[in-house]
Every structure is written in C-alpha cells, then in structure tokens.
Write an enzyme that holds these catalytic residues in place. Sequence first.
Site, PDB file in Angstrom:
ATOM      1  N   ARG A  16       0.697  -1.667   7.230  1.00 29.29           N
ATOM      2  CA  ARG A  16       1.516  -1.871   8.439  1.00 29.29           C
ATOM      3  C   ARG A  16       2.200  -3.234   8.478  1.00 29.29           C
ATOM      4  O   ARG A  16       3.334  -3.359   8.946  1.00 29.29           O
ATOM      5  CB  ARG A  16       0.645  -1.649   9.683  1.00 29.29           C
ATOM      6  CG  ARG A  16       0.311  -0.183   9.886  1.00 29.29           C
ATOM      7  CD  ARG A  16      -0.832   0.005  10.839  1.00 29.29           C
ATOM      8  NE  ARG A  16      -2.083  -0.530  10.304  1.00 29.29           N
ATOM      9  CZ  ARG A  16      -3.243  -0.511  10.942  1.00 29.29           C
ATOM     10  NH1 ARG A  16      -3.312   0.012  12.153  1.00 29.29           N
ATOM     11  NH2 ARG A  16      -4.329  -0.999  10.384  1.00 29.29           N
ATOM     12  N   LEU A  47      -5.843  -4.388   7.995  1.00 31.69           N
ATOM     13  CA  LEU A  47      -5.572  -5.474   8.943  1.00 31.69           C
ATOM     14  C   LEU A  47      -5.693  -6.856   8.307  1.00 31.69           C
ATOM     15  O   LEU A  47      -6.352  -7.743   8.851  1.00 31.69           O
ATOM     16  CB  LEU A  47      -6.501  -5.369  10.151  1.00 31.69           C
ATOM     17  CG  LEU A  47      -6.081  -4.355  11.223  1.00 31.69           C
ATOM     18  CD1 LEU A  47      -7.049  -4.388  12.392  1.00 31.69           C
ATOM     19  CD2 LEU A  47      -4.657  -4.604  11.716  1.00 31.69           C
ATOM     20  N   TYR A  59      -9.007  13.407   1.878  1.00 29.24           N
ATOM     21  CA  TYR A  59      -8.162  14.317   1.107  1.00 29.24           C
ATOM     22  C   TYR A  59      -9.000  14.921  -0.027  1.00 29.24           C
ATOM     23  O   TYR A  59     -10.209  14.706  -0.079  1.00 29.24           O
ATOM     24  CB  TYR A  59      -6.899  13.584   0.629  1.00 29.24           C
ATOM     25  CG  TYR A  59      -6.075  13.096   1.803  1.00 29.24           C
ATOM     26  CD1 TYR A  59      -5.499  14.009   2.685  1.00 29.24           C
ATOM     27  CD2 TYR A  59      -5.929  11.738   2.079  1.00 29.24           C
ATOM     28  CE1 TYR A  59      -4.784  13.578   3.790  1.00 29.24           C
ATOM     29  CE2 TYR A  59      -5.215  11.295   3.181  1.00 29.24           C
ATOM     30  CZ  TYR A  59      -4.643  12.225   4.035  1.00 29.24           C
ATOM     31  OH  TYR A  59      -3.953  11.795   5.137  1.00 29.24           O
ATOM     32  N   CYS A 114       2.894   7.079   3.335  1.00 30.02           N
ATOM     33  CA  CYS A 114       3.654   8.314   3.533  1.00 30.02           C
ATOM     34  C   CYS A 114       4.827   8.062   4.467  1.00 30.02           C
ATOM     35  O   CYS A 114       4.670   7.444   5.526  1.00 30.02           O
ATOM     36  CB  CYS A 114       2.765   9.375   4.176  1.00 30.02           C
ATOM     37  SG  CYS A 114       1.447   9.947   3.112  1.00 30.02           S
ATOM     38  N   GLN A 153       0.992   6.628  -6.236  1.00 28.24           N
ATOM     39  CA  GLN A 153      -0.327   7.155  -5.874  1.00 28.24           C
ATOM     40  C   GLN A 153      -0.304   8.680  -6.023  1.00 28.24           C
ATOM     41  O   GLN A 153       0.475   9.355  -5.352  1.00 28.24           O
ATOM     42  CB  GLN A 153      -0.673   6.778  -4.426  1.00 28.24           C
ATOM     43  CG  GLN A 153      -2.112   7.131  -4.052  1.00 28.24           C
ATOM     44  CD  GLN A 153      -2.433   6.896  -2.595  1.00 28.24           C
ATOM     45  OE1 GLN A 153      -1.680   7.318  -1.720  1.00 28.24           O
ATOM     46  NE2 GLN A 153      -3.544   6.227  -2.318  1.00 28.24           N
ATOM     47  N   ARG A 193      -8.397   4.668  -5.267  1.00 32.41           N
ATOM     48  CA  ARG A 193      -8.697   4.321  -3.867  1.00 32.41           C
ATOM     49  C   ARG A 193      -9.817   5.224  -3.373  1.00 32.41           C
ATOM     50  O   ARG A 193      -9.767   6.440  -3.563  1.00 32.41           O
ATOM     51  CB  ARG A 193      -7.461   4.497  -2.984  1.00 32.41           C
ATOM     52  CG  ARG A 193      -7.784   4.409  -1.493  1.00 32.41           C
ATOM     53  CD  ARG A 193      -6.561   4.338  -0.605  1.00 32.41           C
ATOM     54  NE  ARG A 193      -5.986   2.984  -0.636  1.00 32.41           N
ATOM     55  CZ  ARG A 193      -5.141   2.518   0.286  1.00 32.41           C
ATOM     56  NH1 ARG A 193      -4.751   3.278   1.292  1.00 32.41           N
ATOM     57  NH2 ARG A 193      -4.673   1.296   0.204  1.00 32.41           N
ATOM     58  N   SER A 245       0.834  -1.196   0.000  1.00 32.02           N
ATOM     59  CA  SER A 245       0.000   0.000   0.000  1.00 32.02           C
ATOM     60  C   SER A 245       0.873   1.253   0.000  1.00 32.02           C
ATOM     61  O   SER A 245       1.957   1.249   0.578  1.00 32.02           O
ATOM     62  CB  SER A 245      -0.870  -0.017   1.261  1.00 32.02           C
ATOM     63  OG  SER A 245      -1.962   0.839   1.122  1.00 32.02           O
ATOM     64  N   PRO A 246       0.387   2.316  -0.633  1.00 28.56           N
ATOM     65  CA  PRO A 246       1.124   3.577  -0.529  1.00 28.56           C
ATOM     66  C   PRO A 246       1.215   3.990   0.938  1.00 28.56           C
ATOM     67  O   PRO A 246       0.202   3.959   1.646  1.00 28.56           O
ATOM     68  CB  PRO A 246       0.258   4.569  -1.312  1.00 28.56           C
ATOM     69  CG  PRO A 246      -0.899   3.831  -1.862  1.00 28.56           C
ATOM     70  CD  PRO A 246      -0.872   2.439  -1.385  1.00 28.56           C
TER      71      PRO A 246
HETATM   72  C1  LIG Z   1       2.845   4.863   7.791  1.00 27.90           C
HETATM   73  C2  LIG Z   1       1.565   4.879   7.010  1.00 27.90           C
HETATM   74  C3  LIG Z   1       1.448   5.740   5.935  1.00 27.90           C
HETATM   75  C4  LIG Z   1       0.281   5.737   5.153  1.00 27.90           C
HETATM   76  N1  LIG Z   1       0.220   6.518   4.024  1.00 27.90           N
HETATM   77  C5  LIG Z   1      -0.806   6.356   3.143  1.00 27.90           C
HETATM   78  C6  LIG Z   1      -0.757   6.937   1.847  1.00 27.90           C
HETATM   79  O1  LIG Z   1       0.224   7.568   1.445  1.00 27.90           O
HETATM   80  N2  LIG Z   1      -1.830   6.748   1.034  1.00 27.90           N
HETATM   81  C7  LIG Z   1      -2.917   6.000   1.421  1.00 27.90           C
HETATM   82  O2  LIG Z   1      -3.860   5.859   0.641  1.00 27.90           O
HETATM   83  N3  LIG Z   1      -2.954   5.411   2.630  1.00 27.90           N
HETATM   84  C8  LIG Z   1      -1.918   5.548   3.485  1.00 27.90           C
HETATM   85  N4  LIG Z   1      -1.931   4.882   4.689  1.00 27.90           N
HETATM   86  C9  LIG Z   1      -3.056   4.006   5.002  1.00 27.90           C
HETATM   87  C10 LIG Z   1      -2.717   2.592   4.539  1.00 27.90           C
HETATM   88  O3  LIG Z   1      -2.456   2.563   3.149  1.00 27.90           O
HETATM   89  C11 LIG Z   1      -3.812   1.576   4.868  1.00 27.90           C
HETATM   90  O4  LIG Z   1      -4.983   1.949   4.192  1.00 27.90           O
HETATM   91  C12 LIG Z   1      -4.076   1.449   6.370  1.00 27.90           C
HETATM   92  O5  LIG Z   1      -2.870   1.500   7.116  1.00 27.90           O
HETATM   93  C13 LIG Z   1      -4.800   0.130   6.696  1.00 27.90           C
HETATM   94  O6  LIG Z   1      -4.076  -0.976   6.203  1.00 27.90           O
HETATM   95  P1  LIG Z   1      -3.137  -1.916   7.144  1.00 27.90           P
HETATM   96  O7  LIG Z   1      -4.024  -2.484   8.202  1.00 27.90           O
HETATM   97  O8  LIG Z   1      -2.584  -2.958   6.215  1.00 27.90           O
HETATM   98  O9  LIG Z   1      -2.079  -1.030   7.741  1.00 27.90           O
HETATM   99  C14 LIG Z   1      -0.788   4.889   5.497  1.00 27.90           C
HETATM  100  C15 LIG Z   1      -0.655   4.041   6.609  1.00 27.90           C
HETATM  101  C16 LIG Z   1       0.504   4.009   7.343  1.00 27.90           C
HETATM  102  C17 LIG Z   1       0.624   3.041   8.487  1.00 27.90           C
END
Ligand SMILES: Cc1cc2nc3c(=O)[nH]c(=O)nc-3n(C[C@H](O)[C@H](O)[C@H](O)COP(=O)(O)O)c2cc1C
Length: 358
Positions: free
Chosen positions: A326, A303, A183, A27, A101, A231, A24-25
């Site tokens: 994550r 998750l 956003y 930041c 992204q 997204r 996933s993208p």
């Molecule tokens: C460090 C960090 C940076 C993130 N940056 C972005 C982002 O740049 N673009 C985006 O769409 N979501 C971003 N997210 C949200 C994740 O892409 C994801 O939707 C969210 O963490 C849930 O997925 P997970 O349970 O696999 O972490 C970010 C999440 C984390 C933890």
Amino acid sequence: MSDPYIFRPITFRSVTARNRIMVSPMCQYSATDGVPNDWHFQHLAARAVGGAGIVFAEMTNVEPRGRISAGCLGLWNDEQRDAFARIARFLKAQGAVAGIQLAHAGRKASTARPWEGGKPIPPEKGGWLAIAPSPIPFGEGYPVLVEMDEKTIAGTVAQFAAATRRAREAGFDVIELHGAHGYLISSFLSPITNRRNDRYGGSFENRIRFLLEVVDAVRSEWPEELPLFVRISCTDWMEKSWDIEASVKLAQVLKAGGKVDLIDCSSGGVDPRQKVNVYPGYQVPFAAAIRSRAGIATGAIGLINGPELAEQIVANGQADLIIMARGMLNDPYWPLHAAKTLKATIPWPVQYERGNIF
Ligand SMILES: Cc1cc2nc3c(=O)[nH]c(=O)nc-3n(C[C@H](O)[C@H](O)[C@H](O)COP(=O)(O)O)c2cc1C
C-alpha cells in the site's frame, strides 16, 4: 554516515538488485482474458522509475480457474507471455529487477472485483467451479468446491511449470510462488483447509508435498542462475493451525533443498475468523525468526511505510528485503523520497532530474 542498509545492493544467484526495496505483487483486477494491458504497464513501470530494487507483477495465475476474479492476470498462453515481455523489458531498462508472482487462487477463486463487491460468483452466474485440497468453502456464501484428485494435482503442478517457461521467455529475472493468504498452495499447507487422508494431507510432511512438487516443477523450467522466492502465511492467526513453528520447519526444508532463495513472510488469509493485531512492522518477527532459525534470506512485509522503520529492520538483520504494497500505491517514488530522508544519494531518472528539488 555510512550508506543506509536499505540502499545497499543485494545479490540472489546471478541477479543483483540495486537496493533492498521490493514492490509487492498487487492485484489490479484490470485484465481481460488474463492479458496485461496499459494499466499494468504503467503500474509497474512507475514503480521501477521510482527507484525500487525489485518490482513484482501481481499474482499471475497458471490456469483460468485459478483467477480470483475475471480481471486477474494469467500466464497460460503466449499472448499473455508477449504482453508481459514488454513490461519486463521496461522494468529492466529502468534498472529494476523484474519479478512475477505465480499463483492459483484455489478455493478463493471466482469472485467479483473488490470495487464490485468482491463476493463469490457461482458458475451459474458467470463464475466457475473452484478447486481445492478439500471441499471446504472459504466462508459463508462461497460455492461448493471440487476436491482435487491426484490427476488434477499433477496437472496443476504441470501448469506451474508451463507458466514458469513463459515467465522465462518473457524475460523475468525472478519468480515468486504465492504460497500465502489461503490460495491454493497455502490451503494445502494449513490443517484447517487440508483434510485429506492421502499423501497430500494429514502430517506436516504430507501437507507441504504439493508446494515441494511445485518448487521442483518450477525449477525444472527456471534457470539455475535465476532466483526463486516463496511467499507464505507464517501463521493462520488461528488456534491449532499453521503457525510460525511450522513455517520455520518449512523454511528449513526449502533451504536444505537448495532451490528457493528467499521466504517472503506474510500471514493470514486462510480463515475469515482470524484475529490479527495489526501495527507497523507486525509481521517482521516472522521474517526474523525464519532468517535466524532456517538460515535463509527473508523479506519483511506489512505496514512498513516509514523509511526509518525499513532501515532498522534491515540494519538489525531481521530481513534482507523490505517489501511494500500500500505504501507503494500511495507513493510510487517512495524509494527516491526515502533516500532523501535517510540521506542516501541515489540517482533519479535523468528525465526527472529537474524534479529532484525538495
Ligand atoms: C491492492 C492490493 C493487491 C494485493 N495483491 C496481492 C497479490 O497479488 N499477491 C500477494 O501476495 N499479496 C497481495 N496483496 C497483499 C500485499 O502484497 C501485502 O502483503 C499487504 O498489503 C501488506 O503489506 P502493506 O502493509 O505494505 O500493504 C495485495 C494488497 C493490496 C493492497
């Protein structure tokens, strides 16, 4: 046992990913002037080496005031493009599909980095004026916003096109539009944040107009043979707001338009009062509903950290891609390790083959 589903290749237009696992993208808040550096290189490179099918560079903004923080990435100049080119080249050399992204933070722009508190920074303290469909601050402490007029809307759409051209020149294989999490694009979609009375606000058709214009602008610069993902937040988790029904309807419109190849199904981030019940795979029902009711490919996110859960989601036809954030920070080699658990044979990088011992 037959091949696990998550390790089967998948093709979007002319692009084939070696498996269904997408990074996933995310930041990193670590750029200067929007230019990717060694940190971004290692972050993305490690996950391509780790076996993911598609590796996405983080939310990359189309103009300086579209950044969440001063440390966020951009693609509004050629210096940024050239730094991205090195990253895209390496991801592809490792057998991954290289994604970026494209985004604009809108009313959630101009904040401190998370590890510096994440609070909004007003212009007089070194931040900048943020733009939005309606001048409704995200939450307490957020500064006033500039309501976008039609000229600003058209200019922002053109910035998405310009960033797309640079993404192509940098060698990326797939673009994702960030239409989630409150956003800019997301804040046009949601009736909580879009209170406009013109053709960009009010009805569902008017609220999705900005996204559709951005999709058209991106497609005007993005080759027909390359895929485009979007997204969205499938629900705002608020009463009487954007919900899964609106998301299915939007996905049907995007499917009929023929320009978008996959909906990445996230949720929330629009209003700080949201109430979310979070558990493993909590957003999967959104991906499943959109996939079955709009007939468009979906990515499931949220998750999904266990290989067995990931496998079930694809095997059950709930989503086409498993997207991880994550879990990938925790283990950049998640795909290599998941293959062991699911008894799939996938190649390790030859340089690391001697580490394939557990
Ligand atoms: C460090 C960090 C940076 C993130 N940056 C972005 C982002 O740049 N673009 C985006 O769409 N979501 C971003 N997210 C949200 C994740 O892409 C994801 O939707 C969210 O963490 C849930 O997925 P997970 O349970 O696999 O972490 C970010 C999440 C984390 C933890």
